[in-house]
Structures are given as C-alpha cells and as structure tokens.
Write an enzyme that holds these catalytic residues in place. Structure first.
Site, PDB file in Angstrom:
ATOM      1  N   TYR A 191     -18.546 -61.045  53.976  1.00  0.00           N
ATOM      2  CA  TYR A 191     -18.943 -62.421  54.279  1.00  0.00           C
ATOM      3  C   TYR A 191     -19.640 -62.486  55.629  1.00  0.00           C
ATOM      4  CZ  TYR A 191     -18.289 -67.343  55.605  1.00  0.00           C
ATOM      5  OH  TYR A 191     -18.476 -68.634  56.027  1.00  0.00           O
TER       6      TYR A 191
ATOM      7  N   LYS B 108     -23.611 -63.501  56.815  1.00  0.00           N
ATOM      8  CA  LYS B 108     -23.948 -64.497  57.832  1.00  0.00           C
ATOM      9  C   LYS B 108     -24.820 -63.887  58.932  1.00  0.00           C
ATOM     10  CE  LYS B 108     -21.698 -68.198  56.386  1.00  0.00           C
ATOM     11  NZ  LYS B 108     -22.381 -69.473  56.056  1.00  0.00           N
TER      12      LYS B 108
ATOM     13  N   ASN C 116     -11.690 -71.707  62.170  1.00  0.00           N
ATOM     14  CA  ASN C 116     -10.934 -72.110  60.986  1.00  0.00           C
ATOM     15  C   ASN C 116     -10.937 -73.636  60.880  1.00  0.00           C
ATOM     16  OD1 ASN C 116      -9.196 -69.617  59.792  1.00  0.00           O
ATOM     17  ND2 ASN C 116      -9.528 -69.366  61.993  1.00  0.00           N
ATOM     18  N   LEU C 117     -11.712 -74.153  59.942  1.00  0.00           N
ATOM     19  CA  LEU C 117     -11.804 -75.598  59.751  1.00  0.00           C
ATOM     20  C   LEU C 117     -10.821 -76.045  58.689  1.00  0.00           C
ATOM     21  CD1 LEU C 117     -15.700 -75.971  59.686  1.00  0.00           C
ATOM     22  CD2 LEU C 117     -14.164 -75.958  61.664  1.00  0.00           C
TER      23      LEU C 117
ATOM     24  N   ARG D  37      -5.071 -67.751  66.093  1.00  0.00           N
ATOM     25  CA  ARG D  37      -6.251 -68.387  65.521  1.00  0.00           C
ATOM     26  C   ARG D  37      -6.583 -69.675  66.270  1.00  0.00           C
ATOM     27  NH1 ARG D  37      -6.504 -64.163  63.685  1.00  0.00           N
ATOM     28  NH2 ARG D  37      -6.685 -63.479  61.509  1.00  0.00           N
TER      29      ARG D  37
END
Length: 312
Positions: A140, A144, A169-170, A212
C-alpha cells in the site's frame, strides 16, 4: 503555489468513505457550492476509461483524490497484491486524467505508512524517501509513493500543482468497521460493541505496546480543506498526540461502559512499533485538531451503535 477557492468546481473521489463524507460536509460548510462527489459505486477508477469519463462529466477545476483500496493491518497482510495493484491503477488513472483535463490543483491522499520506521523521530516530510516502508504496509505504501513520484513528474513537466496530505490513523462515522481487514479504531469499536451486547470478552490484537497517532475524520477534513487552500507538497495530517494502543483501548472501554474482560492476543501483529510526526507544516496552514481522542471516540461509538446493522 495554486490555491483552491470556494468558487471552484471541485471533484471529490472516495466520497462515501470516512474522510470523504466529512470532507464534502466541510467544503459545503465553508462556501463550496459546486462539488462533484463520487465513490467506487459510480466509477471504477482502476480503469483508465472510467477515470477519463469522470473528468469529462465533472469538468473540475480542482480535485481532492481520496479514492483508494484501504485496509488495516489484517487486510494489508492478507491482500498485499490487491492493495498494491488496485491503488497503483486508481492513483495513476486519476492523476493522469487530472493532468489531461488541466485542473489547477490535485490534493491527493497519502499516508504516514509511506515512512520507513528507520527515519528519525519525529517523522518529517523531507524524510519521506528514506528507507523502505514497514513490511506490514509496504505494498500500500509503495503505491502511495509511486503516486507522489507521478505528481512530482507532472509538476515538473506540466506545471500541475499538488498537495499530498500524509494521513495518520483516521476514524469517525461512515468508516469501514470490518474486524478482520479494517483499521484499528473501527475494528475495535465493532468488537467492543458486540462484547457489550453479548457479555463476551473484548479480544484485542497484539500487545498494546505499539504507539499510534489518531485523528477524528471531521478534523482531518478541515486539515484537507486548509491544505487545498494554502499548501503544496507533502504535509503530515496528524493529531500530534501519540498514544499506545493499550491507552486507546482503555479510552474505548470507558466510552462504551464496558466492564468485562479484555483479552490481548499477543500472537497477532503489532505492526510498526513507534510513530511520531513533525507538525510544523500542518501548523503553518492554520490547523489545530478540534476534537480530543475521547470526544472523537464518543462520537464514533455513538454513530456505530445507532448504525451497526447497516455499517460497512
């Protein structure tokens, strides 16, 4: 640098996702009236012809490109080839179509997964190419990185302006609450909600020691709008307040009022152990998070409790 303005005709890809829904709402709240919001149900952007057709129909002045195949650590482990190939196709087609159409700016969603865990902390945008991405998210992340290389090439050759928000981290309403392949917060919320309803144990992957950074979707949407209006190039989109997964779980348990047993499965991966990000550039666009981790989790858990039957 080119600025996106409220009078522009703006295309938002990935508009049905956790960030897309929040971004469309943010743009409308700040005077953007000409918004074309599309999702994968509307156009399969893995196909060049679909991307070209989208731009012909939308006729955008600017693009917020959020569409992606996105997983959490479980999905990134199980679907590595699909994660790489689909994201390469989506990003390449959208950026190419944007350049051919002549848009003035592309805000293309990047990820902090693009960073190597060998870079100095806090992670700075200038160090984005230093070392390989962490193996747990490498396909991934490399897709990007390829999008960034494409954007840089088109900026040099065709004067296409771009910004690349590097998203942490949304989480928030309308997320993908898949326990096997989803991101950490939505997958934990799904597990916790079921544990509350059934009286079962709350099973959590890993040791809880990984650190995180978490950002609520409405705050991330505000950051994207400001970046579109005021910034070019890569920029970390983070809360700037890292927490351990164990602290996150404690916050969630308090939000849900869960009094049962928390079961930590240390046989499952933690992923990259430490993540901390420089926020200087993000502060320069005028951004400060409006939600604490607690208030964001409260809003997300409440939304999921009401919508869990139809949530993704």
């Amino acid at each position: 640098m080119t600025n996106i303005e409220p009078q522009d005709r703006v295309l938002v890809t990935g508009a049905s996702g956790v960030l897309g829904v929040a971004l469309v709402s943010e743009l409308r709240a700040h005077g953007y009236e000409s918004i074309v919001a599309v999702s994968g149900r509307d156009f399969d952007l893995r196909r060049p012809a679909a991307a070209s057709r989208l731009f012909r129909q939308a006729q955008p002045d600017a693009v917020f490109h959020l569409a992606a195949r996105v997983y959490g650590i479980g999905g990134n482990t199980s679907y590595r080839a699909a994660s790489f190939l689909d994201n390469i196709r989506i990003n390449t087609n959208v950026v190419e179509a944007a350049q051919r159409w002549g848009v003035k700016k592309v805000v293309a969603m990047g990820s902090v997964a693009m960073y190597s865990d060998s870079v100095p902390l806090p992670m700075r945008e200038e160090d984005l190419w230093l070392g390989p991405p962490h193996s747990s998210e490498a396909p991934y992340a490399q897709a990007k990185r390829a999008m960034l290389a494409q954007l840089e090439a088109y900026q040099e050759e065709a004067d296409l302006d771009f910004a690349l928000p590097l998203a942490t981290n949304l989480f928030g309403p309308h997320d993908r609450f898949n326990e096997q392949t989803g991101h950490v917060v939505p997958s934990l919320i799904s597990k916790l909600h079921r544990a509350v309803q059934t009286g079962s144990d709350f099973r959590v992957w890993g040791t809880g020691e990984a650190q995180r950074d978490f950002l609520y979707s409405a705050d991330a949407a505000r950051a994207l709008r400001l970046i579109g209006e005021r910034w070019s190039g890569p920029v970390n989109v983070v809360s700037g307040e890292p927490v351990t997964v164990r602290d996150l779980v404690e916050e969630l348990v308090a939000v849900a009022g869960f009094s049962g047993t928390i079961s930590w499965d240390s046989s499952m991966p933690d992923g990259q152990r430490v993540r901390e990000y420089d926020t200087e550039k993000l502060r320069r666009v005028g951004f400060k998070a409006g939600h604490s981790l607690q208030t964001g989790l409260e809003a997300t858990y409440a939304w999921y409790s009401e919508h869990h039957h139809e949530a993704r």
